[in-house]
Write a protein that holds these residues in place. Structure first.
Motif, mmCIF file in Angstrom:
data_model
loop_
_atom_site.group_PDB
_atom_site.id
_atom_site.type_symbol
_atom_site.label_atom_id
_atom_site.label_comp_id
_atom_site.label_asym_id
_atom_site.label_seq_id
_atom_site.Cartn_x
_atom_site.Cartn_y
_atom_site.Cartn_z
ATOM 1 N N LYS A 7 0.856 -1.163 0.000
ATOM 2 C CA LYS A 7 0.000 0.000 0.000
ATOM 3 C C LYS A 7 0.898 1.221 0.000
ATOM 4 N N ALA A 8 0.632 2.169 -0.883
ATOM 5 C CA ALA A 8 1.504 3.332 -0.995
ATOM 6 C C ALA A 8 1.184 4.405 0.041
ATOM 7 N N ASP A 9 -0.041 4.411 0.560
ATOM 8 C CA ASP A 9 -0.418 5.427 1.530
ATOM 9 C C ASP A 9 -1.573 4.903 2.375
ATOM 10 N N SER A 10 -1.936 5.636 3.429
ATOM 11 C CA SER A 10 -2.987 5.156 4.321
ATOM 12 C C SER A 10 -4.375 5.645 3.926
ATOM 13 N N TYR A 11 -4.496 6.752 3.221
ATOM 14 C CA TYR A 11 -5.776 7.287 2.745
ATOM 15 C C TYR A 11 -6.795 7.392 3.878
ATOM 16 N N VAL A 12 -6.518 8.254 4.835
ATOM 17 C CA VAL A 12 -7.365 8.385 6.016
ATOM 18 C C VAL A 12 -8.756 8.917 5.698
ATOM 19 N N GLU A 13 -8.944 9.521 4.533
ATOM 20 C CA GLU A 13 -10.252 10.079 4.193
ATOM 21 C C GLU A 13 -11.214 9.029 3.637
ATOM 22 N N LEU A 14 -10.714 7.852 3.276
ATOM 23 C CA LEU A 14 -11.580 6.840 2.665
ATOM 24 C C LEU A 14 -12.713 6.356 3.565
ATOM 25 N N PRO A 15 -12.503 6.092 4.856
ATOM 26 C CA PRO A 15 -13.647 5.683 5.683
ATOM 27 C C PRO A 15 -14.755 6.743 5.737
ATOM 28 N N TRP A 16 -14.359 8.016 5.763
ATOM 29 C CA TRP A 16 -15.368 9.078 5.788
ATOM 30 C C TRP A 16 -16.125 9.121 4.468
ATOM 31 N N MET A 17 -15.401 8.986 3.375
ATOM 32 C CA MET A 17 -16.055 8.967 2.071
ATOM 33 C C MET A 17 -16.979 7.760 1.955
ATOM 34 N N ALA A 18 -16.552 6.626 2.469
ATOM 35 C CA ALA A 18 -17.372 5.414 2.415
ATOM 36 C C ALA A 18 -18.632 5.577 3.249
ATOM 37 N N PHE A 19 -18.502 6.185 4.425
ATOM 38 C CA PHE A 19 -19.684 6.396 5.257
ATOM 39 C C PHE A 19 -20.678 7.300 4.543
ATOM 40 N N ALA A 20 -20.176 8.389 3.976
ATOM 41 C CA ALA A 20 -21.060 9.315 3.275
ATOM 42 C C ALA A 20 -21.741 8.636 2.092
ATOM 43 N N ALA A 21 -20.984 7.861 1.326
ATOM 44 C CA ALA A 21 -21.566 7.183 0.162
ATOM 45 C C ALA A 21 -22.596 6.145 0.600
ATOM 46 N N GLY A 22 -22.290 5.346 1.606
ATOM 47 C CA GLY A 22 -23.233 4.330 2.083
ATOM 48 C C GLY A 22 -24.517 4.949 2.612
ATOM 49 N N ALA A 24 -25.711 7.964 1.897
ATOM 50 C CA ALA A 24 -26.425 8.631 0.806
ATOM 51 C C ALA A 24 -27.198 7.631 -0.049
ATOM 52 N N PHE A 25 -26.590 6.502 -0.372
ATOM 53 C CA PHE A 25 -27.293 5.498 -1.172
ATOM 54 C C PHE A 25 -28.459 4.871 -0.407
ATOM 55 N N ALA A 26 -28.310 4.668 0.891
ATOM 56 C CA ALA A 26 -29.410 4.131 1.691
ATOM 57 C C ALA A 26 -30.560 5.128 1.764
ATOM 58 N N ALA A 27 -30.233 6.424 1.952
ATOM 59 C CA ALA A 27 -31.285 7.445 1.983
ATOM 60 C C ALA A 27 -31.981 7.543 0.631
ATOM 61 N N LEU A 28 -31.222 7.451 -0.457
ATOM 62 C CA LEU A 28 -31.820 7.469 -1.793
ATOM 63 C C LEU A 28 -32.743 6.272 -1.986
ATOM 64 N N ALA A 29 -32.345 5.119 -1.490
ATOM 65 C CA ALA A 29 -33.193 3.927 -1.595
ATOM 66 C C ALA A 29 -34.497 4.128 -0.834
ATOM 67 N N PHE A 30 -34.460 4.765 0.330
ATOM 68 C CA PHE A 30 -35.688 5.031 1.078
ATOM 69 C C PHE A 30 -36.582 6.022 0.344
ATOM 70 N N VAL A 31 -35.988 7.048 -0.245
ATOM 71 C CA VAL A 31 -36.782 8.031 -0.989
ATOM 72 C C VAL A 31 -37.474 7.363 -2.169
#
Length: 166
Positions: A7-22, A24-31
């Motif tokens: 792994k070239a880097d740790s990418y600390v922002e990925l968990p936050w991006m994943a939470f937001a995406a998950g 958002a998609f769940a809220a869209l599914a409810f709508v």
């Protein structure tokens, strides 16, 4: 220059991006589900929706942590290129710069004297640093800076600092 790295880097922002995406998609599914099949809201509908949306975000975070292919989906290609390029530059600098520096230094008078002292006496001093050759069958060497009251060790606290009298 091909190189295989974990792994070239740790990418600390990925968990936050994943939470937001998950989430958002769940809220869209409810709508979409509510638009397709409207029904009367019950007393627990808001709590149910919030729980499912947050759980979907948490599940997405766990996927990022434990499933690297999913994490790679969230990485921007430009960021990947930058990280890989930095790693290649560092590896190239090491593979080219280290042999050149070693070749250049081994012809310096102080290096020749220190190498001869290490072979004959087992100890050499370069710029105030004392180096000793490994005498227990190993090929390693150790060094220390003598004649100074400065110490970089932090004792039991683990931090750096100074000791002695200045």
């Amino acid at each position: 220059m091909p190189a295989i790295v974990g792994k070239a880097d740790s990418y600390v922002e990925l968990p936050w991006m994943a939470f937001a995406a998950g989430a958002a998609f769940a809220a869209l599914a409810f709508v979409i589900a509510d638009a397709l099949r409207p029904h009367w809201t019950l007393s627990y509908t808001a709590l149910l929706h919030a729980t499912v949306i947050l759980s979907a975000g948490g599940a997405s975070v766990l996927l990022v942590i434990f499933a690297p292919p999913y994490a790679r989906l969230l990485l921007r290609p430009s960021q990947v290129d930058i990280e890989v390029r930095q790693y290649v530059y560092l590896l190239g600098t090491y593979l080219i710069g280290y042999p050149l520096a070693k070749f250049r230094l081994q012809h310096m008078p102080w290096y020749v004297k220190a190498a001869a002292d290490l072979k004959s006496k087992g100890t050499a001093t370069i710029g105030g640093f004392t180096m000793t050759s490994g005498s227990s069958g190993g090929s390693g060497s150790s060094w220390s800076s003598g004649g100074s009251s400065f110490s970089g060790g932090g004792g039991s606290s683990g931090g750096g600092g100074a000791s002695g009298s200045w």
